[in-house]
Design a protein around this motif. Sequence first.
Motif, short mmCIF file in Angstrom:
data_model
loop_
_atom_site.label_atom_id
_atom_site.label_comp_id
_atom_site.label_asym_id
_atom_site.label_seq_id
_atom_site.Cartn_x
_atom_site.Cartn_y
_atom_site.Cartn_z
N SER A 182 0.83 -1.20 0.00
CA SER A 182 0.00 0.00 0.00
C SER A 182 0.87 1.25 0.00
CB SER A 182 -0.94 0.01 1.20
OG SER A 182 -0.20 -0.03 2.39
N GLY A 183 0.50 2.18 -0.84
CA GLY A 183 1.25 3.42 -0.98
C GLY A 183 2.37 3.31 -1.99
N LEU A 184 2.76 2.10 -2.36
CA LEU A 184 3.86 1.91 -3.31
C LEU A 184 3.34 1.33 -4.62
CD1 LEU A 184 6.93 2.23 -3.55
CD2 LEU A 184 7.14 -0.12 -2.81
N GLY A 185 2.70 0.16 -4.57
CA GLY A 185 2.17 -0.44 -5.79
C GLY A 185 2.01 -1.95 -5.67
N ILE A 186 1.88 -2.59 -6.83
CA ILE A 186 1.65 -4.04 -6.89
C ILE A 186 2.76 -4.68 -7.72
CG2 ILE A 186 0.10 -5.85 -7.68
CD1 ILE A 186 -2.20 -3.87 -7.33
N LEU A 187 3.33 -5.74 -7.16
CA LEU A 187 4.29 -6.58 -7.89
C LEU A 187 3.59 -7.88 -8.25
CD1 LEU A 187 7.46 -6.22 -5.66
CD2 LEU A 187 7.36 -5.69 -8.07
N GLN A 188 3.75 -8.31 -9.49
CA GLN A 188 3.16 -9.59 -9.88
C GLN A 188 3.95 -10.18 -11.03
OE1 GLN A 188 -0.81 -8.36 -10.93
NE2 GLN A 188 -0.36 -8.45 -13.10
N VAL A 189 3.78 -11.49 -11.22
CA VAL A 189 4.43 -12.19 -12.31
C VAL A 189 3.46 -12.25 -13.49
CG1 VAL A 189 5.45 -14.38 -13.05
CG2 VAL A 189 5.82 -13.56 -10.73
N ARG A 190 3.93 -11.86 -14.65
CA ARG A 190 3.10 -11.93 -15.86
C ARG A 190 3.76 -12.86 -16.85
NH1 ARG A 190 1.69 -5.64 -16.69
NH2 ARG A 190 0.23 -5.44 -14.97
N LYS A 191 2.91 -13.66 -17.51
CA LYS A 191 3.41 -14.60 -18.51
C LYS A 191 3.43 -13.92 -19.87
CE LYS A 191 1.69 -18.53 -15.98
NZ LYS A 191 0.70 -19.59 -15.89
N ARG A 192 4.54 -14.06 -20.60
CA ARG A 192 4.64 -13.53 -21.94
C ARG A 192 4.62 -14.71 -22.91
NH1 ARG A 192 8.79 -8.79 -22.69
NH2 ARG A 192 7.53 -8.67 -24.56
N ILE A 206 8.50 -10.03 -14.18
CA ILE A 206 7.95 -9.37 -12.99
C ILE A 206 7.48 -7.99 -13.41
CG2 ILE A 206 8.45 -8.49 -10.70
CD1 ILE A 206 10.60 -10.66 -10.49
N ALA A 207 6.22 -7.71 -13.14
CA ALA A 207 5.64 -6.41 -13.49
C ALA A 207 5.35 -5.64 -12.21
CB ALA A 207 4.36 -6.61 -14.28
N PHE A 208 5.56 -4.34 -12.28
CA PHE A 208 5.25 -3.47 -11.15
C PHE A 208 4.28 -2.40 -11.63
CE2 PHE A 208 6.05 0.50 -8.82
CZ PHE A 208 5.71 0.09 -7.56
N ARG A 209 3.18 -2.26 -10.92
CA ARG A 209 2.21 -1.21 -11.23
C ARG A 209 2.16 -0.27 -10.03
NH1 ARG A 209 -2.95 -3.81 -12.29
NH2 ARG A 209 -3.53 -3.37 -10.16
N ALA A 210 2.55 0.97 -10.26
CA ALA A 210 2.63 1.95 -9.18
C ALA A 210 1.25 2.32 -8.66
CB ALA A 210 3.35 3.20 -9.67
N ALA A 211 1.16 2.60 -7.37
CA ALA A 211 -0.09 3.00 -6.74
C ALA A 211 -0.46 4.41 -7.20
CB ALA A 211 0.05 2.97 -5.23
N LYS A 212 -1.74 4.69 -7.17
CA LYS A 212 -2.26 5.99 -7.62
C LYS A 212 -1.63 7.13 -6.82
CE LYS A 212 -6.60 8.46 -8.27
NZ LYS A 212 -8.05 8.42 -8.06
N ASP A 213 -1.56 6.95 -5.50
CA ASP A 213 -0.98 8.00 -4.64
C ASP A 213 0.47 8.28 -5.00
OD1 ASP A 213 -3.38 8.06 -3.30
OD2 ASP A 213 -2.72 6.74 -1.67
N LEU A 214 1.22 7.23 -5.30
CA LEU A 214 2.62 7.40 -5.67
C LEU A 214 2.73 8.14 -7.00
CD1 LEU A 214 5.60 6.80 -5.11
CD2 LEU A 214 5.31 4.64 -6.31
N LYS A 215 1.91 7.78 -7.96
CA LYS A 215 1.92 8.46 -9.26
C LYS A 215 1.62 9.93 -9.12
CE LYS A 215 0.26 4.55 -11.99
NZ LYS A 215 -0.85 4.07 -12.79
N GLU A 216 0.62 10.25 -8.31
CA GLU A 216 0.23 11.65 -8.12
C GLU A 216 1.28 12.44 -7.37
OE1 GLU A 216 -3.55 11.45 -6.20
OE2 GLU A 216 -4.59 10.85 -8.03
#
Length: 156
Positions: A112-122, A144-154
């Motif tokens: 929370s406050g940072l983002g989401i880490l997840q494994v994506r298959k290509r 490994i994909a990282f999607r930044a949290a909205k608060d962090l982006k802003e």
Amino acid sequence: MAKTATKKAPARKAAATKATKAPAKKAAAKTTAAKKPAKAAASKTSAKTAAKAVKKPVKAAASSNGILTLRNIADVLSEAHELPKRQANEMLTQVVELIAKSLKKGDKIRLSGLGILQVRKRAARMGRNPQTGEPVKIKASKKIAFRAAKDLKESI
């Protein structure tokens, strides 16, 4: 040399004994607070001031080359929470190991406050060799994909 070694040993013992006595003092304070209501209010206010003292503002980790490392983070955390640097470093190392194990299992990790880490298959696909221009098969892989949290982006 021998004198300095003997001076450091009692300091370590004192720190260790303080750490072990702290839970005993808290337990003793709870039992006395239950018996005497007048002292309970005083202990609650002192607990609040102690909690405020612990919540120090976290200063930015000093990095000479603009790269923040785990060691820099551990140093800042050790100062903020009055922990030994070694203990803070070990805790961060364990956090990294836990995240790596979870990613290997395929779990999503939400910080929370940072983002989401997840494994994506290509999927497997066709690519081109940039030097020769001939088609090349690229195998399927996991990234490994990282999607930044909205608060962090802003905030950035």
